[in-house]
Design a protein around this motif. Structure first.
Motif, mmCIF file in Angstrom:
data_model
loop_
_atom_site.group_PDB
_atom_site.id
_atom_site.type_symbol
_atom_site.label_atom_id
_atom_site.label_comp_id
_atom_site.label_asym_id
_atom_site.label_seq_id
_atom_site.Cartn_x
_atom_site.Cartn_y
_atom_site.Cartn_z
ATOM 1 N N VAL A 116 24.926 6.056 68.119
ATOM 2 C CA VAL A 116 25.026 4.986 67.130
ATOM 3 C C VAL A 116 24.878 5.519 65.709
ATOM 4 O O VAL A 116 25.687 5.231 64.834
ATOM 5 C CB VAL A 116 23.964 3.900 67.393
ATOM 6 C CG1 VAL A 116 23.977 2.841 66.292
ATOM 7 C CG2 VAL A 116 24.193 3.244 68.745
ATOM 8 N N ASP A 117 23.834 6.297 65.475
ATOM 9 C CA ASP A 117 23.561 6.803 64.126
ATOM 10 C C ASP A 117 22.619 7.986 64.234
ATOM 11 O O ASP A 117 21.972 8.191 65.271
ATOM 12 C CB ASP A 117 22.936 5.703 63.266
ATOM 13 C CG ASP A 117 23.225 5.868 61.780
ATOM 14 O OD1 ASP A 117 23.782 6.933 61.396
ATOM 15 O OD2 ASP A 117 22.915 4.949 61.010
ATOM 16 N N GLY B 41 19.853 3.218 62.593
ATOM 17 C CA GLY B 41 20.900 2.684 63.456
ATOM 18 C C GLY B 41 20.625 1.359 64.128
ATOM 19 O O GLY B 41 21.469 0.865 64.894
ATOM 20 N N LYS C 129 20.699 -1.696 63.151
ATOM 21 C CA LYS C 129 21.642 -2.761 62.822
ATOM 22 C C LYS C 129 22.996 -2.578 63.514
ATOM 23 O O LYS C 129 23.794 -3.511 63.571
ATOM 24 C CB LYS C 129 21.845 -2.835 61.305
ATOM 25 C CG LYS C 129 20.607 -3.303 60.541
ATOM 26 C CD LYS C 129 20.884 -3.401 59.055
ATOM 27 C CE LYS C 129 19.653 -3.897 58.284
ATOM 28 N NZ LYS C 129 19.925 -3.983 56.818
ATOM 29 N N LYS C 130 23.242 -1.386 64.039
ATOM 30 C CA LYS C 130 24.515 -1.110 64.701
ATOM 31 C C LYS C 130 24.449 -1.304 66.213
ATOM 32 O O LYS C 130 25.442 -1.098 66.905
ATOM 33 C CB LYS C 130 24.961 0.329 64.386
ATOM 34 C CG LYS C 130 25.174 0.596 62.895
ATOM 35 C CD LYS C 130 25.584 2.040 62.655
ATOM 36 C CE LYS C 130 25.754 2.332 61.169
ATOM 37 N NZ LYS C 130 26.153 3.750 60.927
ATOM 38 N N ARG D 12 24.362 -3.496 69.495
ATOM 39 C CA ARG D 12 24.825 -4.818 69.911
ATOM 40 C C ARG D 12 23.722 -5.572 70.644
ATOM 41 O O ARG D 12 22.810 -4.974 71.214
ATOM 42 C CB ARG D 12 26.058 -4.686 70.807
ATOM 43 C CG ARG D 12 27.225 -4.000 70.109
ATOM 44 C CD ARG D 12 28.281 -3.534 71.104
ATOM 45 N NE ARG D 12 29.275 -2.671 70.467
ATOM 46 C CZ ARG D 12 29.925 -1.708 71.079
ATOM 47 N NH1 ARG D 12 29.705 -1.480 72.369
ATOM 48 N NH2 ARG D 12 30.820 -0.968 70.424
#
Length: 254
Positions: free
Chosen positions: A167-168, A233, A235-236, A238
């Protein structure tokens, strides 16, 4: 030292291994850009290090942290990557561990300092999660003992239906760990500098309680970073996904 670290150290030495200059002012990546965590974390490593490594920080052109971050990006980070042909080391996506190692070593060489090493923190063949925990601790503690606070690469992964996706990613600078681990310890506390806002934070590196990027036998491939003060990450992710922050790699002296 904070109770979190003392609790984790209770089975071992009891005294934390700390950066040489714990009173240093953290460098804040946000004075330049949200994707400047690598250069900012590297500057924090030099700034919190012993007097020799602080000399590397002082040698960077610029009167303040904003100008020093810009110097690292513009003068060194924009050089061609040896690992990603046709691309600069630093980009809108930030910088990889390998390219950050090259940046760090060029800065160190100019100040007559020894080379910085890179190590990936995923389990090797035949390595157990507990052996990985001890390896990660040994590297982080060893770099602090040699005067250079290590840079830790953490990466958030999200899973849905058993399949993990990256994700990040983010870099932080570790400034304190226990000097030793007890034989049965499954975690250890860390204090670190998060360049996102230039904050002093605390967390735990542990063997994941739920399998993280499991192999065919269902065993985690990496350790988990429980860093409640860092939102890398999140906020990314789901709504139907489980996520965890993996301890991916580090740069340091070992």
């Amino acid at each position: 030292m904070i109770g979190l670290c003392l609790a984790a150290c209770s089975a071992g030495d009891g005294r934390p291994r700390e950066a040489a200059h714990m009173d240093a002012k953290p460098v804040d990546q946000l004075v330049v850009a949200g994707n400047a965590c690598g250069p900012a974390a590297l500057l924090n490593s030099f700034r919190f290090g012993n007097d020799s490594w602080r000399g590397v920080y002082d040698s960077v052109k610029g009167d303040g942290e904003r100008e020093k971050i810009r110097t690292v990006i513009r003068d060194i980070g924009m050089r061609p990557s040896r690992h990603l042909p046709g691309r600069a080391r630093w980009s809108r996506g930030g910088v990889s561990v390998a390219d950050l190692q090259d940046i760090a070593n060029e800065m160190a060489a100019e100040a007559y300092q020894p080379f910085v090493s890179e190590e990936v923190f995923f389990r090797g063949d035949g390595e157990s999660p507990r052996a990985l925990l001890r390896r990660v601790h040994r590297r982080l503690e060893g770099s602090l003992a040699r005067g250079l606070p290590p840079l830790l690469s953490v990466r958030r992964y999200a899973a849905s239906g058993g399949s993990w996706r990256p994700v990040d990613a983010h870099f932080v600078t570790v400034v304190s760990v226990p000097r030793s681990l007890g034989r049965d310890d499954g975690s250890f506390a860390v204090s670190y500098i998060d360049p996102w806002g230039g904050r002093r934070c605390e967390g735990t590196i542990r063997i994941a309680e739920q399998a993280l990027i499991a192999d065919k036998a269902g065993v985690s491939s990496c350790l988990e970073a429980v860093f409640p003060q860092s939102s890398v990450g999140r906020k990314k992710v789901r709504g139907n996904e489980r996520s965890a922050l993996a301890v991916a790699a580090a740069l340091g002296r070992w």
